[in-house]
Design an enzyme around this catalytic site. Structure first.
Site, mmCIF file in Angstrom:
data_model
loop_
_atom_site.group_PDB
_atom_site.id
_atom_site.type_symbol
_atom_site.label_atom_id
_atom_site.label_comp_id
_atom_site.label_asym_id
_atom_site.label_seq_id
_atom_site.Cartn_x
_atom_site.Cartn_y
_atom_site.Cartn_z
ATOM 1 C CG HIS A 1 -3.027 3.496 6.992
ATOM 2 N ND1 HIS A 1 -3.672 3.368 8.199
ATOM 3 C CD2 HIS A 1 -2.942 4.831 6.758
ATOM 4 C CE1 HIS A 1 -3.957 4.559 8.681
ATOM 5 N NE2 HIS A 1 -3.526 5.472 7.823
ATOM 6 C CD GLU B 1 -5.923 7.614 5.479
ATOM 7 O OE1 GLU B 1 -6.380 8.762 5.579
ATOM 8 O OE2 GLU B 1 -5.304 7.046 6.391
ATOM 9 C CG HIS C 1 10.032 4.721 -3.112
ATOM 10 N ND1 HIS C 1 11.223 5.303 -2.739
ATOM 11 C CD2 HIS C 1 10.213 3.380 -3.010
ATOM 12 C CE1 HIS C 1 12.091 4.355 -2.430
ATOM 13 N NE2 HIS C 1 11.504 3.174 -2.578
ATOM 14 C CD GLU D 1 12.230 0.075 -4.962
ATOM 15 O OE1 GLU D 1 13.294 -0.531 -5.163
ATOM 16 O OE2 GLU D 1 12.008 0.724 -3.906
#
Length: 122
Positions: free
Chosen positions: A7, A56, A75, A117
């Site tokens: 994550h 998260e 990003h 993106e």
């Protein structure tokens, strides 16, 4: 030794607004939640069926002002099977913050200013 990426964390100012955005814009839904016993934080993990990777979202009770991301250029990228449909949806939502037609990609901005993106399958 093997490491599996599981994550990424993003701190958010308004958890409900962020959850709504991620579900509407990217189809990510809450998969689990952890709340501090003293109410000082809430962690919400969001994902979809396309990937095991999760984001998260961390909400901190004592945060009184929106986050200032400064020059943060980090990003998260999402590959989409219907690029034109996603573009139209994000244009309608008003969340496209940067387009690069030459590369065939664009970015959307979440409620806290994080860039996401969007790239087509090629």
């Amino acid at each position: 030794m093997k490491f599996k990426l599981v994550h990424n964390n993003l701190n958010v100012f308004d958890l409900e607004k962020s959850l709504q955005f991620y579900e509407e814009a990217l189809g990510l839904k809450e998969v689990r939640r952890k709340e501090a016993s003293d109410g000082s934080f809430i962690l919400v993990f969001i994902a979809n069926e396309e990937s095991a990777h999760q984001i998260e979202l961390t909400w901190l009770r004592d945060k009184k002002e929106p986050y200032n991301l400064g020059d943060n250029e980090v990003h998260i990228a999402f590959r989409v099977d219907d690029y034109e449909g996603a573009y139209a949806k994000h244009k309608e939502m008003g969340c496209i913050c940067y387009e690069n037609p030459g590369m065939g990609i664009y970015f959307i901005c979440d409620p806290d200013g994080y860039w996401l993106e969007v790239i087509p399958y090629r």
